[in-house]
Design an enzyme around this catalytic site. Structure first.
Site, PDB file in Angstrom:
ATOM      1  N   SER A 224     105.234  18.909  91.323  1.00  0.00           N
ATOM      2  CA  SER A 224     106.394  18.029  91.285  1.00  0.00           C
ATOM      3  C   SER A 224     106.017  16.601  91.693  1.00  0.00           C
ATOM      4  O   SER A 224     105.205  15.975  91.021  1.00  0.00           O
ATOM      5  CB  SER A 224     107.525  18.590  92.152  1.00  0.00           C
ATOM      6  OG  SER A 224     108.746  17.945  91.856  1.00  0.00           O
TER       7      SER A 224
ATOM      8  N   ASP B  55     112.643  22.204  82.490  1.00  0.00           N
ATOM      9  CA  ASP B  55     112.349  21.983  83.901  1.00  0.00           C
ATOM     10  C   ASP B  55     113.647  21.953  84.704  1.00  0.00           C
ATOM     11  O   ASP B  55     114.513  21.096  84.498  1.00  0.00           O
ATOM     12  CB  ASP B  55     111.597  20.668  84.066  1.00  0.00           C
ATOM     13  CG  ASP B  55     111.097  20.454  85.481  1.00  0.00           C
ATOM     14  OD1 ASP B  55     111.953  20.278  86.371  1.00  0.00           O
ATOM     15  OD2 ASP B  55     109.874  20.457  85.695  1.00  0.00           O
TER      16      ASP B  55
ATOM     17  N   HIS C 291     110.567  25.345  87.988  1.00  0.00           N
ATOM     18  CA  HIS C 291     110.036  24.077  88.494  1.00  0.00           C
ATOM     19  C   HIS C 291     108.932  24.418  89.488  1.00  0.00           C
ATOM     20  O   HIS C 291     109.198  24.999  90.532  1.00  0.00           O
ATOM     21  CB  HIS C 291     111.130  23.261  89.176  1.00  0.00           C
ATOM     22  CG  HIS C 291     110.676  21.912  89.664  1.00  0.00           C
ATOM     23  ND1 HIS C 291     110.329  20.906  88.797  1.00  0.00           N
ATOM     24  CD2 HIS C 291     110.521  21.413  90.911  1.00  0.00           C
ATOM     25  CE1 HIS C 291     109.980  19.830  89.492  1.00  0.00           C
ATOM     26  NE2 HIS C 291     110.078  20.119  90.775  1.00  0.00           N
TER      27      HIS C 291
END
Length: 427
Positions: free
Chosen positions: A209, A305, A372
């Site tokens: 991320s 996502d 994610h």
């Protein structure tokens, strides 16, 4: 109907939701901070419980605080020393290194950064002193077949700008906030080089991320620090954030990134070719600068996502009547019109990846999961129930690419085609 193997995971996410969703409701700024911090925070506040749920016996690795941090000026938002967790390699991997940069969102205002500095995302005072190493960091060959015996480092994230803030933007009016992300990156690299990284034969810089974005920002820097004959590559997990309009036709994420870059003085850390062509904050989006990265890069990203759908495609302000709420929490609840919008988001991602796909040394694993970050957890990195494309797990695909066994450009068919997906369900 939801996949039965997600029920336990759903319970954990429900537990989180009851605890933290009220915080996110205070507005877009805190939503951006809290939600991304929480999803990436699986690797801190809920890391121990979730990893033990999926992997009963992960290795626990101690936190090391950066030595002489204050003297170096390398401090977290609150002025405390940054840290990392180091597990020594062994056997054939004793001279190889894998670094993983933690994620946790960004802060774009004095208020949000001040809130952040009272958490593990802004201060080492709140960091867990031991964390489990699983997935790409695991020392279990069955869970991490390619890199299990490498030296492995988890770099904790406490600056709020993907390890790219610069101190000249700090306030002189008594506000105690330190924007030292770039200096933290440099100081931790210096320390790791001194304990063996400088002599590596093979190395990977990875991250999830906001840490995946940091991986892309610093990929070429990492390559330059290491021996010229070393094999050095980068793996970015869920770090390919899109500059797209939300469902109301605005680009809230562009405005948010502009504020992050401006507040924390990120310009000096961004790709120089990119900032010569466009407004600097746009160069915080990987789709704008990834074409300039010389070091081989592998992208792991779900086409749907979860974080981007919730915060870029359908942020709360774009959905005042909460028509998307159930869909954003559980893709199985999306109606036909909403699925069409999600397919449009997938198309935007594939278009943004078009030029990168033509790079000879690049690789990608773009699955059709509602997820994610998929590299840090055993269940999605490499296990009997992991997501697959062409019968390959993410770990197998990254390994094939890193060791040049085959060209790896895995792009999944559109949702809901892949029955192996590990779809996250919230609430």
């Amino acid at each position: 109907m939801a996949n039965p193997r997600l029920r336990g995971f759903t319970w954990w996410r429900q537990k989180w939701a009851r605890k933290d969703w009220a915080i996110a409701a205070t507005g877009f700024t805190l939503l951006m901070l809290v939600l991304i911090a929480t999803f990436d925070n699986w690797s801190q506040e809920t890391d121990s419980s979730l990893n033990r749920f999926f992997n009963p016996d992960p290795a626990l690795v101690d936190l090391t605080l950066l030595s002489h941090a204050r003297e170096k000026g390398a401090v977290c938002l609150d002025g405390s020393a940054p840290g990392y967790h180091f597990q020594k390699g062994f056997g054939s991997g004793a001279n190889n290194w894998l670094l993983h940069m933690e994620g946790g969102g960004w802060c774009e205002t004095v208020a949000s950064c001040s809130t952040r500095k009272r958490t593990a995302l802004g201060s080492s005072k709140y960091m867990d002193r031991v964390v489990p190493f699983s997935g790409i960091l695991s020392s279990d060959a069955s869970q991490n077949p390619e890199f299990f015996n490498w030296n492995k480092v988890k770099i904790r994230y406490c600056d709020g700008a993907s390890f790219s803030g610069n101190p000249e933007k700090e306030f002189k009016n008594g506000t105690k906030l330190f924007f030292r992300g770039q200096i933290i990156w440099e100081a931790i690299m210096d320390e790791l080089l001194s304990i063996g990284l400088a002599h590596t034969s093979q190395a990977i810089l990875s991250g999830c991320s906001a840490g995946g974005l940091a991986t892309l920002i610093h990929c070429d820097d990492f390559r330059e620090l290491l021996p010229k004959d070393a094999i050095v590559k980068c793996v970015s997990d869920a770090g390919f954030f899109l500059d797209v309009e939300d469902i109301s036709g605005t680009r809230a994420i562009r405005s948010f990134y502009h504020n992050v870059v401006d507040l924390q003085g990120v310009v000096k850390s961004l790709n120089k070719d990119c900032i010569s062509r466009m407004e600097p904050s746009q160069c915080f989006f990987p789709q704008e600068f990834i074409k300039n990265i010389k070091t081989p890069v592998f992208l792991v990203n779900p086409a749907y996502d979860l974080w981007q759908i919730q915060n870029i495609l359908v942020p709360d302000l774009s959905d005042p009547h909460h028509d998307w709420l159930k869909c954003k929490l559980n893709i199985y609840n999306c109606n036909r019109r909403q699925i069409e919008v999600l397919q449009g988001f997938r198309n935007s991602m594939l278009k943004a990846l078009g030029e990168f796909q033509r790079k000879k040394n690049g690789g990608m694993f773009i699955n059709s999961c509602f997820a994610h970050c998929q590299t840090w957890m055993a269940d999605t990195w490499h296990s009997p129930s992991s997501p697959r494309i062409n019968n390959k797990t993410i770990a197998e695909s990254v390994g094939d690419w890193y060791f040049n066994r085959r060209v790896v450009t895995e792009i999944d068919c559109a949702y809901p085609c892949n029955p192996t997906c590990f779809n996250i369900i919230l609430g």
